[in-house]
Design a protein around this motif. Sequence first.
Motif, PDB file in Angstrom:
ATOM      1  N   PRO A  96      13.689 -11.904 -37.328  1.00 19.11           N
ATOM      2  CA  PRO A  96      13.215 -11.145 -35.349  1.00 19.11           C
ATOM      3  C   PRO A  96      14.231 -11.099 -35.480  1.00 19.11           C
ATOM      4  O   PRO A  96      15.564 -10.876 -35.851  1.00 19.11           O
ATOM      5  CB  PRO A  96      12.640 -12.085 -34.939  1.00 19.11           C
ATOM      6  CG  PRO A  96      12.529 -12.846 -36.602  1.00 19.11           C
ATOM      7  CD  PRO A  96      14.019 -12.875 -36.936  1.00 19.11           C
ATOM      8  N   ASP A  97      14.998  -9.746 -34.225  1.00 17.22           N
ATOM      9  CA  ASP A  97      15.502  -9.388 -33.201  1.00 17.22           C
ATOM     10  C   ASP A  97      16.351 -10.570 -32.726  1.00 17.22           C
ATOM     11  O   ASP A  97      15.596 -11.449 -32.281  1.00 17.22           O
ATOM     12  CB  ASP A  97      14.918  -8.375 -32.022  1.00 17.22           C
ATOM     13  CG  ASP A  97      14.829  -6.777 -32.554  1.00 17.22           C
ATOM     14  OD1 ASP A  97      14.690  -6.892 -33.662  1.00 17.22           O
ATOM     15  OD2 ASP A  97      13.484  -6.192 -32.229  1.00 17.22           O
ATOM     16  N   GLU A 149       4.961 -17.105 -36.822  1.00 14.32           N
ATOM     17  CA  GLU A 149       4.125 -18.375 -35.553  1.00 14.32           C
ATOM     18  C   GLU A 149       5.829 -18.753 -35.523  1.00 14.32           C
ATOM     19  O   GLU A 149       6.017 -18.999 -34.464  1.00 14.32           O
ATOM     20  CB  GLU A 149       3.117 -19.431 -36.383  1.00 14.32           C
ATOM     21  CG  GLU A 149       1.882 -18.902 -36.712  1.00 14.32           C
ATOM     22  CD  GLU A 149       1.355 -19.702 -37.773  1.00 14.32           C
ATOM     23  OE1 GLU A 149       1.325 -20.538 -37.211  1.00 14.32           O
ATOM     24  OE2 GLU A 149       0.365 -19.697 -38.625  1.00 14.32           O
ATOM     25  N   LEU A 150       6.395 -19.109 -37.057  1.00 13.72           N
ATOM     26  CA  LEU A 150       7.203 -20.112 -35.938  1.00 13.72           C
ATOM     27  C   LEU A 150       8.877 -19.206 -35.675  1.00 13.72           C
ATOM     28  O   LEU A 150       9.233 -19.624 -34.714  1.00 13.72           O
ATOM     29  CB  LEU A 150       8.423 -20.694 -38.462  1.00 13.72           C
ATOM     30  CG  LEU A 150       9.301 -21.235 -37.601  1.00 13.72           C
ATOM     31  CD1 LEU A 150       9.348 -22.339 -36.987  1.00 13.72           C
ATOM     32  CD2 LEU A 150       9.672 -21.395 -39.742  1.00 13.72           C
ATOM     33  N   PHE A 151       8.263 -18.001 -35.576  1.00 19.10           N
ATOM     34  CA  PHE A 151       9.153 -17.274 -35.101  1.00 19.10           C
ATOM     35  C   PHE A 151       9.004 -17.118 -33.663  1.00 19.10           C
ATOM     36  O   PHE A 151       9.914 -16.998 -32.639  1.00 19.10           O
ATOM     37  CB  PHE A 151       9.875 -15.587 -35.791  1.00 19.10           C
ATOM     38  CG  PHE A 151      10.265 -15.731 -37.142  1.00 19.10           C
ATOM     39  CD1 PHE A 151      10.800 -16.679 -37.486  1.00 19.10           C
ATOM     40  CD2 PHE A 151       9.772 -14.239 -38.625  1.00 19.10           C
ATOM     41  CE1 PHE A 151      11.848 -16.544 -39.077  1.00 19.10           C
ATOM     42  CE2 PHE A 151      10.374 -14.488 -39.168  1.00 19.10           C
ATOM     43  CZ  PHE A 151      11.120 -15.479 -40.007  1.00 19.10           C
ATOM     44  N   ILE A 181      10.654 -20.019 -31.604  1.00 21.05           N
ATOM     45  CA  ILE A 181      11.686 -20.210 -31.936  1.00 21.05           C
ATOM     46  C   ILE A 181      12.529 -18.723 -30.114  1.00 21.05           C
ATOM     47  O   ILE A 181      12.771 -19.970 -29.448  1.00 21.05           O
ATOM     48  CB  ILE A 181      11.728 -19.456 -33.308  1.00 21.05           C
ATOM     49  CG1 ILE A 181      12.476 -20.935 -33.955  1.00 21.05           C
ATOM     50  CG2 ILE A 181      14.171 -19.331 -32.794  1.00 21.05           C
ATOM     51  CD1 ILE A 181      12.642 -19.758 -35.571  1.00 21.05           C
ATOM     52  N   ALA A 182      11.615 -17.874 -30.761  1.00 24.16           N
ATOM     53  CA  ALA A 182      11.900 -16.770 -29.399  1.00 24.16           C
ATOM     54  C   ALA A 182      11.793 -17.546 -27.852  1.00 24.16           C
ATOM     55  O   ALA A 182      12.354 -16.757 -27.307  1.00 24.16           O
ATOM     56  CB  ALA A 182      10.958 -15.718 -29.881  1.00 24.16           C
ATOM     57  N   GLY A 183      10.839 -17.751 -27.755  1.00 28.01           N
ATOM     58  CA  GLY A 183      10.003 -18.851 -26.764  1.00 28.01           C
ATOM     59  C   GLY A 183      10.780 -20.262 -26.195  1.00 28.01           C
ATOM     60  O   GLY A 183      10.510 -20.512 -25.370  1.00 28.01           O
ATOM     61  N   GLY A 184      12.262 -19.916 -27.204  1.00 27.63           N
ATOM     62  CA  GLY A 184      12.619 -21.678 -26.577  1.00 27.63           C
ATOM     63  C   GLY A 184      12.200 -22.467 -26.415  1.00 27.63           C
ATOM     64  O   GLY A 184      12.944 -24.188 -26.498  1.00 27.63           O
TER      65      GLY A 184
END
Length: 350
Positions: free
Chosen positions: A139-140, A304-306, A309-312
């Motif tokens: 992901p970015d 789901e995992l990404f 992570i992106a949401g902290g």
Amino acid sequence: MRRAAVLTEYDEPLAVTEVDGVAPGTDGIVVETDACGICRSDWHAWKGHWPSVPTDGHILGHEPAGTVTAVGDEVENFAVGDEVGIPFNVACGGCHNCWSGDSHLCSDGLSLGFTDELPGAFASEFAIPRADFNAVHLPDGMTAVEMAGLGCRFATAFHGLAHKADVHAGDWLAVHGCGGIGLSAVNIGAALGANVVAVDLDEDALALAEQVGATETVVAGETDVPKAVADVTDGGADVSVDALGIAETCRNSIDCLAAKGQHVQVGMTTDDEAGEIALPVDEMVGAELEFVGVKGMPPSRYPELFRMIAGGKLTPADLVTSEVGLGDVSDRLASMDDYDTLGMEVVTSF
């Protein structure tokens, strides 16, 4: 040619040398390795706990991320220059388990770095077949080091707690062993809303567990672990994880559960257990306990995992404690003999 750390004899230093280059199959890709985690599963293979892993110059390493350098003619979803991660269970894409969403249990699957047909990523480049099914785009904003930290440890813990076990907000989760996969379970359990009790012999590991989400800690060598967990949780954990795989931690995990609790097994056994651990079956029946085994996670569920992570909500980068070179892998594997590692170590220089 490419540079690799190769296995020539169990429990002996890996030979860092030049080996033949790789080319993509028609459905595969070649990836330049930017980062690869050093996992306790690599240690198991290096020690000879899994004799099916060959010693004829085989390459270990199964937690990679990198940049695509070559693409087979039939590949549709990847191009040269793409940054990718590779889940270690490499599937066929056509069997019942693959079609039902359980590709990590593929009946014709290969394990990256653990099977002769699929050399691993302790190398400057590696090849992956059936890339459209088995690779994932980074992901970015996600670095190769962070993706390598997800590796098998974080992804396996996520699959175990988010998909296999019934972890609810406010539940008590006990995690036995705070190595890479145990710390991952701590971080994930906390993100899912559980109150996490981390158990380990090492106080530095417990301190790191507190940093990534543990609400309570138990020093294993100083107390009766099941009793200590029962005291902290006012009667026992709802879910408990054995993140180490020795008889003591497996039994402690089961013994610390409340009635109707779930034991999650992610740690693999050593020569001492040889795959067999005695369990209190009558007690498990009487308390309606569940034993849940977990192996990796299908690539289809990585988004789901990404997103977490992106949401902290999940912070796998916080578990990466060291970046090393390819020539350091043997030393870092040997350090696992005495559990002399902290968090996750990642190879970034090839």
